[in-house]
Design a protein around this motif. Sequence first.
Motif, PDB file in Angstrom:
ATOM      1  N   LEU A  78     115.216 -35.110  19.400  1.00  0.00           N
ATOM      2  CA  LEU A  78     113.765 -35.299  19.524  1.00  0.00           C
ATOM      3  C   LEU A  78     113.351 -35.380  20.998  1.00  0.00           C
ATOM      4  O   LEU A  78     112.320 -34.826  21.393  1.00  0.00           O
ATOM      5  CB  LEU A  78     113.318 -36.556  18.773  1.00  0.00           C
ATOM      6  CG  LEU A  78     113.343 -36.450  17.254  1.00  0.00           C
ATOM      7  CD1 LEU A  78     113.222 -37.835  16.618  1.00  0.00           C
ATOM      8  CD2 LEU A  78     112.243 -35.521  16.754  1.00  0.00           C
ATOM      9  N   ALA A  79     114.163 -36.039  21.815  1.00  0.00           N
ATOM     10  CA  ALA A  79     113.875 -36.119  23.252  1.00  0.00           C
ATOM     11  C   ALA A  79     113.949 -34.725  23.881  1.00  0.00           C
ATOM     12  O   ALA A  79     113.124 -34.373  24.730  1.00  0.00           O
ATOM     13  CB  ALA A  79     114.850 -37.071  23.939  1.00  0.00           C
ATOM     14  N   HIS A  80     114.923 -33.927  23.454  1.00  0.00           N
ATOM     15  CA  HIS A  80     115.038 -32.558  23.971  1.00  0.00           C
ATOM     16  C   HIS A  80     113.815 -31.725  23.575  1.00  0.00           C
ATOM     17  O   HIS A  80     113.299 -30.960  24.386  1.00  0.00           O
ATOM     18  CB  HIS A  80     116.324 -31.897  23.468  1.00  0.00           C
ATOM     19  CG  HIS A  80     116.528 -30.522  24.000  1.00  0.00           C
ATOM     20  ND1 HIS A  80     116.736 -30.258  25.339  1.00  0.00           N
ATOM     21  CD2 HIS A  80     116.522 -29.314  23.379  1.00  0.00           C
ATOM     22  CE1 HIS A  80     116.848 -28.954  25.514  1.00  0.00           C
ATOM     23  NE2 HIS A  80     116.726 -28.353  24.343  1.00  0.00           N
ATOM     24  N   LEU A  81     113.345 -31.910  22.352  1.00  0.00           N
ATOM     25  CA  LEU A  81     112.140 -31.202  21.908  1.00  0.00           C
ATOM     26  C   LEU A  81     110.948 -31.574  22.797  1.00  0.00           C
ATOM     27  O   LEU A  81     110.180 -30.701  23.202  1.00  0.00           O
ATOM     28  CB  LEU A  81     111.838 -31.509  20.443  1.00  0.00           C
ATOM     29  CG  LEU A  81     110.637 -30.788  19.845  1.00  0.00           C
ATOM     30  CD1 LEU A  81     110.845 -29.281  19.846  1.00  0.00           C
ATOM     31  CD2 LEU A  81     110.382 -31.296  18.432  1.00  0.00           C
ATOM     32  N   ALA A  82     110.813 -32.837  23.127  1.00  0.00           N
ATOM     33  CA  ALA A  82     109.731 -33.277  24.016  1.00  0.00           C
ATOM     34  C   ALA A  82     109.876 -32.638  25.396  1.00  0.00           C
ATOM     35  O   ALA A  82     108.882 -32.214  26.000  1.00  0.00           O
ATOM     36  CB  ALA A  82     109.721 -34.802  24.124  1.00  0.00           C
ATOM     37  N   GLU A  83     111.111 -32.530  25.894  1.00  0.00           N
ATOM     38  CA  GLU A  83     111.354 -31.874  27.187  1.00  0.00           C
ATOM     39  C   GLU A  83     110.962 -30.396  27.127  1.00  0.00           C
ATOM     40  O   GLU A  83     110.399 -29.859  28.090  1.00  0.00           O
ATOM     41  CB  GLU A  83     112.824 -32.014  27.586  1.00  0.00           C
ATOM     42  CG  GLU A  83     113.222 -33.425  27.946  1.00  0.00           C
ATOM     43  CD  GLU A  83     114.732 -33.586  28.096  1.00  0.00           C
ATOM     44  OE1 GLU A  83     115.488 -32.595  27.890  1.00  0.00           O
ATOM     45  OE2 GLU A  83     115.160 -34.710  28.388  1.00  0.00           O
ATOM     46  N   LEU A  84     111.265 -29.739  26.020  1.00  0.00           N
ATOM     47  CA  LEU A  84     110.891 -28.334  25.853  1.00  0.00           C
ATOM     48  C   LEU A  84     109.373 -28.172  25.846  1.00  0.00           C
ATOM     49  O   LEU A  84     108.837 -27.239  26.452  1.00  0.00           O
ATOM     50  CB  LEU A  84     111.481 -27.765  24.557  1.00  0.00           C
ATOM     51  CG  LEU A  84     112.993 -27.571  24.541  1.00  0.00           C
ATOM     52  CD1 LEU A  84     113.467 -27.266  23.126  1.00  0.00           C
ATOM     53  CD2 LEU A  84     113.409 -26.471  25.508  1.00  0.00           C
ATOM     54  N   ASP A  85     108.687 -29.084  25.153  1.00  0.00           N
ATOM     55  CA  ASP A  85     107.222 -29.024  25.122  1.00  0.00           C
ATOM     56  C   ASP A  85     106.631 -29.217  26.513  1.00  0.00           C
ATOM     57  O   ASP A  85     105.690 -28.515  26.899  1.00  0.00           O
ATOM     58  CB  ASP A  85     106.666 -30.063  24.146  1.00  0.00           C
ATOM     59  CG  ASP A  85     106.941 -29.692  22.694  1.00  0.00           C
ATOM     60  OD1 ASP A  85     107.279 -28.519  22.417  1.00  0.00           O
ATOM     61  OD2 ASP A  85     106.811 -30.585  21.834  1.00  0.00           O
ATOM     62  N   LEU A  86     107.202 -30.138  27.290  1.00  0.00           N
ATOM     63  CA  LEU A  86     106.727 -30.350  28.666  1.00  0.00           C
ATOM     64  C   LEU A  86     107.018 -29.124  29.534  1.00  0.00           C
ATOM     65  O   LEU A  86     106.199 -28.753  30.379  1.00  0.00           O
ATOM     66  CB  LEU A  86     107.372 -31.599  29.270  1.00  0.00           C
ATOM     67  CG  LEU A  86     106.903 -32.927  28.694  1.00  0.00           C
ATOM     68  CD1 LEU A  86     107.757 -34.078  29.236  1.00  0.00           C
ATOM     69  CD2 LEU A  86     105.432 -33.159  28.996  1.00  0.00           C
ATOM     70  N   ALA A  87     108.166 -28.501  29.325  1.00  0.00           N
ATOM     71  CA  ALA A  87     108.500 -27.295  30.079  1.00  0.00           C
ATOM     72  C   ALA A  87     107.511 -26.177  29.756  1.00  0.00           C
ATOM     73  O   ALA A  87     107.058 -25.458  30.657  1.00  0.00           O
ATOM     74  CB  ALA A  87     109.929 -26.850  29.781  1.00  0.00           C
ATOM     75  N   SER A  88     107.153 -26.032  28.480  1.00  0.00           N
ATOM     76  CA  SER A  88     106.163 -25.014  28.094  1.00  0.00           C
ATOM     77  C   SER A  88     104.814 -25.304  28.742  1.00  0.00           C
ATOM     78  O   SER A  88     104.124 -24.383  29.189  1.00  0.00           O
ATOM     79  CB  SER A  88     106.011 -24.979  26.568  1.00  0.00           C
ATOM     80  OG  SER A  88     107.181 -24.494  25.985  1.00  0.00           O
ATOM     81  N   GLU A  89     104.460 -26.568  28.813  1.00  0.00           N
ATOM     82  CA  GLU A  89     103.211 -26.963  29.461  1.00  0.00           C
ATOM     83  C   GLU A  89     103.247 -26.620  30.958  1.00  0.00           C
ATOM     84  O   GLU A  89     102.286 -26.091  31.505  1.00  0.00           O
ATOM     85  CB  GLU A  89     103.012 -28.470  29.261  1.00  0.00           C
ATOM     86  CG  GLU A  89     101.634 -28.972  29.590  1.00  0.00           C
ATOM     87  CD  GLU A  89     101.507 -30.449  29.246  1.00  0.00           C
ATOM     88  OE1 GLU A  89     101.181 -31.230  30.173  1.00  0.00           O
ATOM     89  OE2 GLU A  89     101.743 -30.823  28.086  1.00  0.00           O
ATOM     90  N   ARG A  90     104.399 -26.901  31.604  1.00  0.00           N
ATOM     91  CA  ARG A  90     104.538 -26.559  33.029  1.00  0.00           C
ATOM     92  C   ARG A  90     104.468 -25.049  33.231  1.00  0.00           C
ATOM     93  O   ARG A  90     103.893 -24.581  34.219  1.00  0.00           O
ATOM     94  CB  ARG A  90     105.856 -27.108  33.579  1.00  0.00           C
ATOM     95  CG  ARG A  90     105.883 -28.611  33.717  1.00  0.00           C
ATOM     96  CD  ARG A  90     107.062 -29.122  34.546  1.00  0.00           C
ATOM     97  NE  ARG A  90     108.357 -28.578  34.193  1.00  0.00           N
ATOM     98  CZ  ARG A  90     109.164 -29.055  33.252  1.00  0.00           C
ATOM     99  NH1 ARG A  90     108.808 -30.113  32.547  1.00  0.00           N
ATOM    100  NH2 ARG A  90     110.330 -28.495  33.010  1.00  0.00           N
ATOM    101  N   LEU A  91     105.023 -24.286  32.297  1.00  0.00           N
ATOM    102  CA  LEU A  91     104.967 -22.829  32.393  1.00  0.00           C
ATOM    103  C   LEU A  91     103.517 -22.361  32.325  1.00  0.00           C
ATOM    104  O   LEU A  91     103.102 -21.487  33.090  1.00  0.00           O
ATOM    105  CB  LEU A  91     105.807 -22.193  31.286  1.00  0.00           C
ATOM    106  CG  LEU A  91     106.014 -20.687  31.363  1.00  0.00           C
ATOM    107  CD1 LEU A  91     106.729 -20.294  32.653  1.00  0.00           C
ATOM    108  CD2 LEU A  91     106.815 -20.211  30.156  1.00  0.00           C
TER     109      LEU A  91
END
Length: 129
Positions: A78-91
């Motif tokens: 779940l923490a990794h999923l949150a990191e992926l969502d933040l990465a998509s936001e940064r993109l």
Amino acid sequence: MTEHHRDAALSPSEQATIRELLDADRRSTTDRIALLGRDRDEIVTSSALTASDDEHDPEGTSTAFERAHVQALLDQTLAHLAELDLASERLRDGTYGTCARCGQRIPIERLQILPAIKTCVNCASRRSR
């Protein structure tokens, strides 16, 4: 956007590659979350059906340990999923690929291996010491 951040911007093809990597990682991560959730639910259900002495389980590993282990894996995923969502936001906002600590560009090779990463190798290695 500052000149420094403009230098760190990814090319359109790099952005497309990263978007695909993030999407693929997100799909596999959500699949893993579903699987771990099912595993946890099965452990909870099976332990509710049996009134065994969990602390002295003749099978060796206790149900409580298994449940805690699966829950820890689920929490990490779940923490990794949150990191992926933040990465998509940064993109989307144009800050992806810039080290969150020093502001330097993160090499595309590092981003391709760890698409949710927020730091360059130098900052990551300083942090782990």
